[in-house]
Design a protein around this motif. Structure first.
Motif, PDB file in Angstrom:
ATOM      1  N   LEU A 267       0.736  -0.789  -0.346  1.00 39.37           N
ATOM      2  CA  LEU A 267      -0.104  -0.039  -0.152  1.00 39.37           C
ATOM      3  C   LEU A 267       0.859   1.358  -0.396  1.00 39.37           C
ATOM      4  CD1 LEU A 267      -2.743   1.022  -0.041  1.00 39.37           C
ATOM      5  CD2 LEU A 267      -2.601   1.291   2.802  1.00 39.37           C
ATOM      6  N   VAL A 268       2.280   1.150   0.805  1.00 39.69           N
ATOM      7  CA  VAL A 268       2.883   2.169   0.685  1.00 39.69           C
ATOM      8  C   VAL A 268       3.497   2.303   0.039  1.00 39.69           C
ATOM      9  CG1 VAL A 268       4.793   3.296   2.029  1.00 39.69           C
ATOM     10  CG2 VAL A 268       3.022   2.078   2.808  1.00 39.69           C
ATOM     11  N   THR A 269       3.819   1.160  -1.252  1.00 39.54           N
ATOM     12  CA  THR A 269       4.715   2.247  -2.703  1.00 39.54           C
ATOM     13  C   THR A 269       3.395   2.141  -3.710  1.00 39.54           C
ATOM     14  OG1 THR A 269       5.943  -0.389  -2.057  1.00 39.54           O
ATOM     15  CG2 THR A 269       5.846   0.173  -4.191  1.00 39.54           C
ATOM     16  N   ILE A 270       2.475   1.789  -4.020  1.00 44.37           N
ATOM     17  CA  ILE A 270       1.441   1.696  -4.715  1.00 44.37           C
ATOM     18  C   ILE A 270       1.437   3.535  -4.365  1.00 44.37           C
ATOM     19  CG2 ILE A 270      -0.736   2.082  -5.076  1.00 44.37           C
ATOM     20  CD1 ILE A 270      -1.116  -0.853  -4.426  1.00 44.37           C
ATOM     21  N   THR A 271       0.555   3.805  -3.006  1.00 39.23           N
ATOM     22  CA  THR A 271       0.811   5.145  -2.817  1.00 39.23           C
ATOM     23  C   THR A 271       2.040   6.253  -3.348  1.00 39.23           C
ATOM     24  OG1 THR A 271      -0.772   4.537  -1.343  1.00 39.23           O
ATOM     25  CG2 THR A 271      -0.257   7.001  -1.152  1.00 39.23           C
ATOM     26  N   LEU A 272       2.602   5.852  -2.536  1.00 41.21           N
ATOM     27  CA  LEU A 272       4.085   6.660  -3.474  1.00 41.21           C
ATOM     28  C   LEU A 272       4.279   6.924  -4.807  1.00 41.21           C
ATOM     29  CD1 LEU A 272       7.074   5.838  -0.930  1.00 41.21           C
ATOM     30  CD2 LEU A 272       6.024   7.333  -1.077  1.00 41.21           C
ATOM     31  N   ASP A 273       3.912   5.166  -5.196  1.00 41.31           N
ATOM     32  CA  ASP A 273       4.604   5.225  -6.961  1.00 41.31           C
ATOM     33  C   ASP A 273       2.936   6.866  -7.475  1.00 41.31           C
ATOM     34  OD1 ASP A 273       4.453   4.646  -9.757  1.00 41.31           O
ATOM     35  OD2 ASP A 273       3.938   2.998  -9.100  1.00 41.31           O
ATOM     36  N   ILE A 274       1.462   6.343  -7.283  1.00 39.57           N
ATOM     37  CA  ILE A 274       0.940   7.534  -7.411  1.00 39.57           C
ATOM     38  C   ILE A 274       0.412   8.303  -7.431  1.00 39.57           C
ATOM     39  CG2 ILE A 274      -1.754   7.636  -7.936  1.00 39.57           C
ATOM     40  CD1 ILE A 274      -1.942   4.512  -7.532  1.00 39.57           C
ATOM     41  N   VAL A 275       1.256   9.265  -6.398  1.00 40.47           N
ATOM     42  CA  VAL A 275       1.509  10.237  -5.355  1.00 40.47           C
ATOM     43  C   VAL A 275       2.802  11.272  -6.329  1.00 40.47           C
ATOM     44  CG1 VAL A 275       1.877  11.162  -3.668  1.00 40.47           C
ATOM     45  CG2 VAL A 275       0.014   9.891  -2.895  1.00 40.47           C
ATOM     46  N   ALA A 276       3.439  10.406  -6.943  1.00 38.41           N
ATOM     47  CA  ALA A 276       4.934  10.782  -7.387  1.00 38.41           C
ATOM     48  C   ALA A 276       4.118  10.846  -8.507  1.00 38.41           C
ATOM     49  CB  ALA A 276       6.299   9.658  -7.591  1.00 38.41           C
ATOM     50  N   ALA A 277       3.443   9.663  -9.470  1.00 37.30           N
ATOM     51  CA  ALA A 277       2.923  10.090 -10.831  1.00 37.30           C
ATOM     52  C   ALA A 277       2.441  11.648 -10.431  1.00 37.30           C
ATOM     53  CB  ALA A 277       2.558   8.453 -11.121  1.00 37.30           C
ATOM     54  N   GLU A 278       1.395  11.563 -10.299  1.00 34.09           N
ATOM     55  CA  GLU A 278       0.732  12.561  -9.740  1.00 34.09           C
ATOM     56  C   GLU A 278       1.577  14.020 -10.498  1.00 34.09           C
ATOM     57  OE1 GLU A 278      -2.850  15.204 -10.478  1.00 34.09           O
ATOM     58  OE2 GLU A 278      -2.225  13.188 -10.947  1.00 34.09           O
ATOM     59  N   MET A 279       2.795  13.825  -9.171  1.00 32.44           N
ATOM     60  CA  MET A 279       3.492  15.470  -9.117  1.00 32.44           C
ATOM     61  C   MET A 279       3.906  15.531  -9.767  1.00 32.44           C
ATOM     62  SD  MET A 279       4.349  14.899  -4.815  1.00 32.44           S
ATOM     63  CE  MET A 279       4.726  16.309  -4.648  1.00 32.44           C
ATOM     64  N   ILE A 280       4.763  14.352 -10.582  1.00 36.67           N
ATOM     65  CA  ILE A 280       5.420  14.558 -11.268  1.00 36.67           C
ATOM     66  C   ILE A 280       4.801  15.316 -13.795  1.00 36.67           C
ATOM     67  CG2 ILE A 280       7.125  13.521 -13.095  1.00 36.67           C
ATOM     68  CD1 ILE A 280       8.013  11.732 -11.082  1.00 36.67           C
ATOM     69  N   ASP A 281       3.522  14.791 -13.151  1.00 31.49           N
ATOM     70  CA  ASP A 281       2.797  14.778 -14.205  1.00 31.49           C
ATOM     71  C   ASP A 281       2.281  16.662 -14.144  1.00 31.49           C
ATOM     72  OD1 ASP A 281       0.861  14.286 -16.525  1.00 31.49           O
ATOM     73  OD2 ASP A 281      -0.279  15.594 -15.345  1.00 31.49           O
ATOM     74  N   ARG A 282       2.198  17.372 -12.978  1.00 27.80           N
ATOM     75  CA  ARG A 282       2.080  18.315 -12.620  1.00 27.80           C
ATOM     76  C   ARG A 282       3.127  19.710 -12.706  1.00 27.80           C
ATOM     77  NH1 ARG A 282      -3.132  19.700 -10.402  1.00 27.80           N
ATOM     78  NH2 ARG A 282      -4.110  18.250  -9.329  1.00 27.80           N
ATOM     79  N   VAL A 283       4.372  19.230 -12.536  1.00 26.54           N
ATOM     80  CA  VAL A 283       5.560  19.434 -12.370  1.00 26.54           C
ATOM     81  C   VAL A 283       5.664  19.713 -14.265  1.00 26.54           C
ATOM     82  CG1 VAL A 283       8.519  19.906 -11.969  1.00 26.54           C
ATOM     83  CG2 VAL A 283       6.481  18.557 -10.529  1.00 26.54           C
ATOM     84  N   HIS A 284       5.934  18.794 -15.322  1.00 32.69           N
ATOM     85  CA  HIS A 284       5.775  18.714 -16.438  1.00 32.69           C
ATOM     86  C   HIS A 284       4.689  19.945 -16.821  1.00 32.69           C
ATOM     87  CE1 HIS A 284       8.118  14.161 -16.537  1.00 32.69           C
ATOM     88  NE2 HIS A 284       8.640  15.302 -15.599  1.00 32.69           N
ATOM     89  N   TYR A 285       3.654  19.545 -16.214  1.00 35.50           N
ATOM     90  CA  TYR A 285       2.096  20.350 -16.758  1.00 35.50           C
ATOM     91  C   TYR A 285       2.950  22.095 -16.967  1.00 35.50           C
ATOM     92  CZ  TYR A 285      -1.480  23.498 -16.950  1.00 35.50           C
ATOM     93  OH  TYR A 285      -2.679  23.574 -17.851  1.00 35.50           O
ATOM     94  N   MET A 286       3.379  22.347 -15.213  1.00 38.76           N
ATOM     95  CA  MET A 286       3.800  23.663 -14.965  1.00 38.76           C
ATOM     96  C   MET A 286       5.076  23.870 -15.923  1.00 38.76           C
ATOM     97  SD  MET A 286       3.574  23.442 -11.840  1.00 38.76           S
ATOM     98  CE  MET A 286       4.472  25.431 -11.108  1.00 38.76           C
ATOM     99  N   GLY A 287       5.875  23.039 -16.226  1.00 40.95           N
ATOM    100  CA  GLY A 287       7.282  23.158 -16.829  1.00 40.95           C
ATOM    101  C   GLY A 287       7.107  23.753 -18.670  1.00 40.95           C
TER     102      GLY A 287
END
Length: 382
Positions: A267-287
């Motif tokens: 559960l920790v692994t899935i949460t970190l994977d999804i949250v990290a993917a969302e944050m990276i997507d937002r960073v790429h969007y802003m970039g």
């Protein structure tokens, strides 16, 4: 003879065609139901489980005889310590001094984990005698080694067991981490297919599950074990985040313990994977938007430069035309001499009254257009 050969060739061709058709059907079924990746994920999980169970039997075979030897030695040492204490009393030594010596020796004796376990379960006999190394405790040991949590409830004490532990951990920890990461990635892909490209909703769901999981497990442990709710939540959090201080030992079934750890870490692994993917997507969007803004600003800057250059060229050409007219119109006879107060002669051509100021963009030119009677000479003097 010829007919039989033809029939044999036809039979072989039909059998080959049927085999090819069956192979194509099998491939289509595997591709349709994604059986290939599923078999890979299942194989990783089974290999990890087999590795933990096999390691439990291995360390049980190594450490169980060592435990029996240390237990017998601990019982003899404690019996000798007790005889010394009773003997000193019979010789009528100072009771306080005798008790102090006995207490220090007993504390030193109990510093060893095997001695303390023997004293608690086989000498004092507060309950049913309990071995340290059983299959369930060995399974908890191997599971908490490869996850890795490392409670430290039991540990190998023999030299051969510690050497085996080093080799076991070097192979088992990467295998388990890969299995956990693969399982988490597989679950995250399923969630992504269900929710589409919008990862904000599953990220929020898994964050809530991550906060709720230790609370639920803590409530279950508090209801079925000998620790409080706060200690249960503390134990759950330190376990699923692979901290594992080992300061609490709740009464928990070994299968429940293994399932609790595996589900929590995944559960920790899935949460970190999804949250990290969302944050990276937002960073790429802003970039991407910052990059577009930079491109737009660069184009606007280039446009401004080109406009300034064009304006400067037009102004320069106008000034050149005005100077050319000035050079053609001004002659020696048209020059009017003026004498200043200090005796210096200044030239003031009368023809300048009929010319516009060469800088058509200056304030003086704009003032001259509003004042019809002003000449260029007056503009210089104003």
């Amino acid at each position: 003879m010829t007919v039989s050969m033809d029939e044999n060739s036809k039979i072989q061709m039909l059998s080959a065609a049927s085999k090819d058709k069956k192979a194509a059907t099998d491939r289509s079924l595997i591709e349709k139901y994604h059986l290939g990746p599923l078999a890979l994920h299942t194989g990783l999980v089974l290999s990890c489980v087999t590795y933990a169970v096999g390691g439990a039997y291995l360390f049980l075979a190594i450490e169980r005889p060592e435990e029996m030897k240390r237990r017998e030695r601990a019982i003899l040492e404690f019996q000798d310590l007790k005889d010394q204490f009773v003997g000193n009393i019979s010789f009528r030594l100072d009771p306080e001094r005798n008790l102090e010596i006995y207490t220090k020796k007993l504390m030193y004796f109990l510093e060893d984990a095997h001695n303390a376990h023997t004293f608690e379960h086989f000498i004092v006999q507060t309950g049913i005698p309990k071995d340290m190394w059983t299959f369930s405790s060995a399974l908890v040991f191997t599971t908490t080694t490869v996850i890795p949590v490392g409670y430290g409830y039991i540990f190998p004490v023999s030299a051969y067991g510690r050497i085996c532990l080093v080799a076991y951990a070097l192979l088992g920890i990467p295998l388990t981490l890969v299995t956990m990461a693969d399982t988490g990635k597989f679950a995250a892909q399923l969630v992504t297919r269900w929710f589409g490209e919008n990862m904000a909703i599953p990220a929020a769901i898994f964050v809530c599950l991550l906060f709720a999981y230790p609370l639920v497990v803590g409530y279950i442990l508090c209801s079925t074990s000998n620790i409080t709710f706060l200690d249960s939540v503390y134990f759950s959090l330190t376990s699923i985040f692979t901290i594992g201080f080992g300061d609490l030992t709740p009464d928990m079934n070994v299968i429940h313990m293994v399932v609790f750890l595996a589900v929590g870490v995944i559960l920790v692994t899935i949460t970190l994977d999804i949250v990290a993917a969302e944050m990276i997507d937002r960073v790429h969007y802003m970039g991407r938007h910052v990059g577009k803004a930079k491109q737009l600003a660069g184009k606007m800057f280039q446009l401004a430069q080109s406009l300034n250059m064009k304006q400067g060229l037009v102004s320069g050409v106008g000034q050149l035309h005005a100077l050319a007219r000035f050079g053609m119109l001004v002659g020696k006879d048209d020059v009017e001499k003026e004498v200043t107060e200090d005796g210096v002669i200044a030239f003031s051509p009368d023809v300048m009254d009929g010319l516009d100021f060469v800088d058509t963009l200056s304030i003086y030119s704009r003032r001259s257009r509003h004042s019809a009677g002003n000449s260029a000479r007056n503009l210089f003097l104003s």
